[in-house]
Write a protein that holds these residues in place. Structure first.
Motif, PDB file in Angstrom:
ATOM      1  N   TYR A 185       0.860  -1.321  -0.026  1.00 57.77           N
ATOM      2  CA  TYR A 185       0.388   0.175  -0.104  1.00 57.77           C
ATOM      3  C   TYR A 185       0.938   1.014   0.192  1.00 57.77           C
ATOM      4  CZ  TYR A 185      -4.541  -3.185   0.756  1.00 57.77           C
ATOM      5  OH  TYR A 185      -5.079  -3.484   0.719  1.00 57.77           O
ATOM      6  N   THR A 187       3.499   1.597  -1.471  1.00 55.24           N
ATOM      7  CA  THR A 187       4.411   1.982  -3.054  1.00 55.24           C
ATOM      8  C   THR A 187       3.119   2.110  -4.054  1.00 55.24           C
ATOM      9  OG1 THR A 187       5.247  -0.169  -2.682  1.00 55.24           O
ATOM     10  CG2 THR A 187       4.878   0.008  -4.980  1.00 55.24           C
ATOM     11  N   ILE A 188       1.864   2.066  -3.277  1.00 51.56           N
ATOM     12  CA  ILE A 188       0.191   1.349  -4.303  1.00 51.56           C
ATOM     13  C   ILE A 188       0.335   3.512  -3.799  1.00 51.56           C
ATOM     14  CG2 ILE A 188      -1.876   1.496  -4.510  1.00 51.56           C
ATOM     15  CD1 ILE A 188      -1.627  -0.912  -3.993  1.00 51.56           C
ATOM     16  N   GLU A 189       0.330   3.811  -2.485  1.00 51.25           N
ATOM     17  CA  GLU A 189      -0.029   4.951  -2.071  1.00 51.25           C
ATOM     18  C   GLU A 189       1.284   6.480  -2.996  1.00 51.25           C
ATOM     19  OE1 GLU A 189      -0.560   4.877   1.841  1.00 51.25           O
ATOM     20  OE2 GLU A 189      -2.397   3.776   1.514  1.00 51.25           O
ATOM     21  N   TYR A 193      -1.125   4.763  -7.772  1.00 52.37           N
ATOM     22  CA  TYR A 193      -2.185   4.072  -8.560  1.00 52.37           C
ATOM     23  C   TYR A 193      -1.999   4.463  -9.953  1.00 52.37           C
ATOM     24  CZ  TYR A 193      -5.193   4.809  -4.395  1.00 52.37           C
ATOM     25  OH  TYR A 193      -5.923   4.573  -3.376  1.00 52.37           O
ATOM     26  N   ILE A 196      -0.906   0.358 -11.931  1.00 55.97           N
ATOM     27  CA  ILE A 196      -1.276  -0.964 -10.858  1.00 55.97           C
ATOM     28  C   ILE A 196      -1.598  -2.199 -11.677  1.00 55.97           C
ATOM     29  CG2 ILE A 196      -2.086  -1.321  -8.848  1.00 55.97           C
ATOM     30  CD1 ILE A 196       0.481   0.790  -8.556  1.00 55.97           C
TER      31      ILE A 196
END
Length: 731
Positions: A185, A187-189, A193, A196
């Motif tokens: 998360y 990394t995603i944040e 997005y 992804i």
């Protein structure tokens, strides 16, 4: 978009926060086994409600009131106070709260009520729910709490009866999921997005779970090497608690309450316990114990609860008894719930407590002063005792049967696991003895032989299932008084001779010579155990099997093969002088260094109470710190955040720093309205302060947000704007 929903994703954050809740439960589940807590059901429910309140991020006043309701409701359910209504119960609670706080300030920690202890525990759970929310949702950092949980579970598995075999698997499993998903998360944040893969959280969760299952299975089926070094647990147990839990390792010598697991060495401790004024050097009895488990001693007899009068003393011609007086004064506020005395207790009351009766338990021989049904812990007491001189020929002629069924039942008990070679050794040692006294002396003299060594440090610990006495008699043959005294009792009991284990102190060190009595200092290093054998019609007679020690009871003739002969009582020299003449310099030095340890450090009731003045000062300092933190919390938090991000150099920290800035602005009263965009809020903020820093930061944040990654040197270029805003809002 609503600011809260922007920063809190109820799906992923709820999932992570739920895992952290499961991790906290691992701290609560062992409580019924480790403490007196009967059920933790209501604590679990309260903890869950605290987590819900934290996750909903309600306004401060609403959150505070909700937590108060949860705490008071839980306490009311746990402690209903005789069916009172909630309205009637609240004044009772605050009365209990006031009393407990006063007990803390006056140093009476043991007077704290269960209600107050539970109240503090619920507050702790409430704080933990907030901290875990902050670590999980805001910081995305949980490693420290995970590591603490692993250490906690492994420690209580090692040092308590709690079996953490399954718990450690749960903790590692939850921890792996938490660390894996938090990294994903973050990394995603950080990339907002961009690019992804679809269903990444589910796919990564399956990968993490699969890896955990596979590695766990492999670890179970792989062969395990034998331990490469000695188990450090016994040493740690002894060093920390002095109890040793029945394992090896050095413990600190002293009179303790737990003798269930004997074995292992100890560390000398010359802390004085009490000062005694008495005619001559004597052994000081604390209590006796009857039940040998194969590993140590327990007390299984039922307390008589009454005073044993003088008419219960021996009736044969084997002993001469004299009434004498002694005085005991405890050092440094060290207290015991029972008194120490030589010989046999005689006084029905003591001078310092004329209105309080003395109760002498007929089995344990504990002498206690009762006041209102509670045993006192007197600092000083003067009393009378019976000093006994034995006639050896008279003891040899005592051959009556043990017609007291209770004594025979309690004091000939042995576990079924006693090896047969112990019985054979007792028969061999007493083959030529024709009476009880000669049997006891033959066994006592056996321990004076050259094959036995008095040792306080390098003392073995029985392996699991191994008998403590059997190991000492046939394998190690070195130890201290617990080894010698317990072994003699077991050998006597194999011959169906009643014998019991006595614990207390030796004579101590003479510090003053008086006309009629001498003064002795008795310290922790004088703790000792010895043997008493029952003679029908005469009572209990003391024997001293420990090598290097001399029985302080008088006998009127020497025994031919006695290693440490005792002179007749009509000698003018004192018993202390006799001991000095008869033992070598090395033995005296050994005796001064050590006696015994009864498996606990100084008993819990010996602890020196804290000074009320010191407690008041400490309480006032803590109160002042709490007040200062409350009034300056915004300044402290803002300063901490400023220092934290000032040291960061990675460009990826920019988005996080901007979001933390929004949180700081709201904390300090600059809240973004739900209808405002970030740009509108930044413009309004800049107009209020007359600069453009917030707009510059917001523009860069939005660019980074939609591009998926920060430009080169973003944080280096924008940090000065960020710091200027923080410094501007800093209280």
């Amino acid at each position: 978009m609503n600011q809260r929903r922007k920063h809190i994703h109820y799906g992923r954050d709820g999932f992570l926060y739920g895992l952290s809740f499961l991790l906290l439960l691992e701290w609560l589940l062992p409580l019924p086994l480790m403490t007196d807590t009967g059920s933790i059901r209501f604590f679990l429910i309260a903890t869950f409600l605290f987590f819900v309140v934290s996750f909903l991020q309600t306004p401060l006043i609403v959150s505070f009131l909700a937590r108060v309701v949860i705490i008071l409701g839980s306490l009311y359910v746990l402690f209903p106070a005789g069916g009172t209504t909630p309205i009637e119960w609240i004044p009772l609670f605050f009365s209990d709260l006031t009393t407990s706080i006063w007990s803390i300030l006056t140093g009476n920690w043991y007077d704290l009520s269960d209600v107050f202890r539970s109240f503090l525990f619920l507050i702790l759970l409430s704080i933990m729910s907030f901290l875990l929310f902050y670590w999980t949702v805001y910081l995305r950092r949980i490693f420290f709490f995970l590591l603490s949980t692993v250490l906690y579970v492994t420690v209580i598995d090692t040092f308590t009866i709690y079996d953490a075999t399954v718990a450690i698997v749960r903790v590692i499993g939850i921890g792996v999921l938490l660390l894996g998903f938090m990294y994903m998360y973050r990394t995603i944040e950080a990339n907002r997005y961009a690019n992804i893969p679809r269903l990444l959280p589910i796919r990564m969760g399956l990968v993490i779970t699969g890896l955990f299952v596979v590695t766990g299975f492999i670890s179970l089926i792989l062969p395990k090497p034998v331990p490469q070094w000695d188990d450090p647990v016994p040493f740690l147990q002894a060093a920390v608690s002095g109890e040793g839990m029945g394992q090896g390792g050095p413990r600190r010598i002293g009179y303790g309450n737990n003798d269930e697991r004997l074995g292992g060495g100890f560390i000398d401790d010359d802390t004085p316990v009490f000062r005694a004024t008495v005619e001559r050097g004597v052994y000081w009895r604390g209590e006796t114990k009857d039940f040998y488990t194969g590993a140590g001693w327990e007390q299984r007899t039922t307390a008589a609860g009454g005073y044993r009068g003088t008419n219960n003393f021996g009736t044969t011609e084997a002993a001469e008894r004299t009434i004498k007086q002694a005085n005991v004064k405890m050092y440094n506020e060290m207290r015991f719930s029972h008194m120490f005395y030589p010989g046999e207790w005689y006084s029905q009351t003591i001078e310092e407590h004329q209105n309080d009766p003395v109760v002498l338990d007929e089995f344990t021989e504990k002498a206690e002063i009762l006041s209102g049904g509670e045993a006192l812990s007197p600092q000083e007491y003067t009393f009378e005792y019976v000093d006994t001189s034995y006639n050896i020929d008279g003891l040899r002629n005592v051959n009556g049967s043990d017609n007291n069924s209770e004594i025979h039942e309690y004091y000939t008990q042995l576990p079924d696991t006693i090896p047969e070679r112990v019985f054979e050794l007792a028969e061999e040692l007493t083959a030529d003895a024709t009476n009880r006294y000669d049997q006891a002396k033959a066994i006592e003299d056996h321990f004076r032989g050259p094959e036995f060594t008095y040792e306080t440090e390098d003392v073995a610990v029985p392996a699991a299932g191994q008998d403590y006495v059997d190991q000492f008699l046939f394998e190690t043959q070195q130890g201290y008084c617990d080894n010698f005294s317990t072994s003699m009792i077991v050998l006597l009991r194999t011959l169906d001779i009643p014998a019991r284990w006595v614990k207390g102190f030796t004579a101590g060190t003479m510090v003053d010579v008086g006309d009629e009595a001498n003064s002795y200092t008795i310290s922790n290093s004088d703790a000792h155990s010895w043997v008493e054998v029952y003679f029908p019609g005469e009572g209990w007679v003391a024997f001293e099997p420990t090598k290097g020690f001399t029985n302080t009871y008088s006998f009127d003739q020497e025994f031919e093969n006695e290693a440490d002969p005792i002179e007749a009582p009509d000698r003018e020299t004192s018993q202390e002088e006799e001991e000095t003449e008869e033992v070598t310099e090395d033995e005296v030095e050994e005796e001064v260094e050590e006696e015994d340890q009864t498996e606990a450090a100084v008993a819990e009731d010996q602890s020196t109470p804290s000074s009320p003045v010191g407690l008041w000062v400490t309480a006032l300092i803590l109160l002042a710190l709490i007040v200062l933190f409350f009034f300056y919390r915004k300044r402290l938090i803002t300063t901490f955040v400023l220092l934290y991000y000032r040291s960061k150099k990675d460009d990826r920290v920019f988005n996080q720093a901007y979001e933390r800035l929004l949180w700081l602005l709201e904390l300090n009263g600059y809240k973004r309205e739900s209808s405002e965009t970030l740009s509108e809020f930044a413009t309004r903020f800049d107009q209020q302060f007359g600069f453009s820093d917030m707009s510059v930061l917001t523009s860069e944040y939005e660019r980074t947000l939609y591009s998926g990654k920060p430009a080169a040197n973003t944080w280096a270029r924008q940090r000065q704007h960020w710091e200027r805003i923080v410094m501007k809002i800093k209280p």
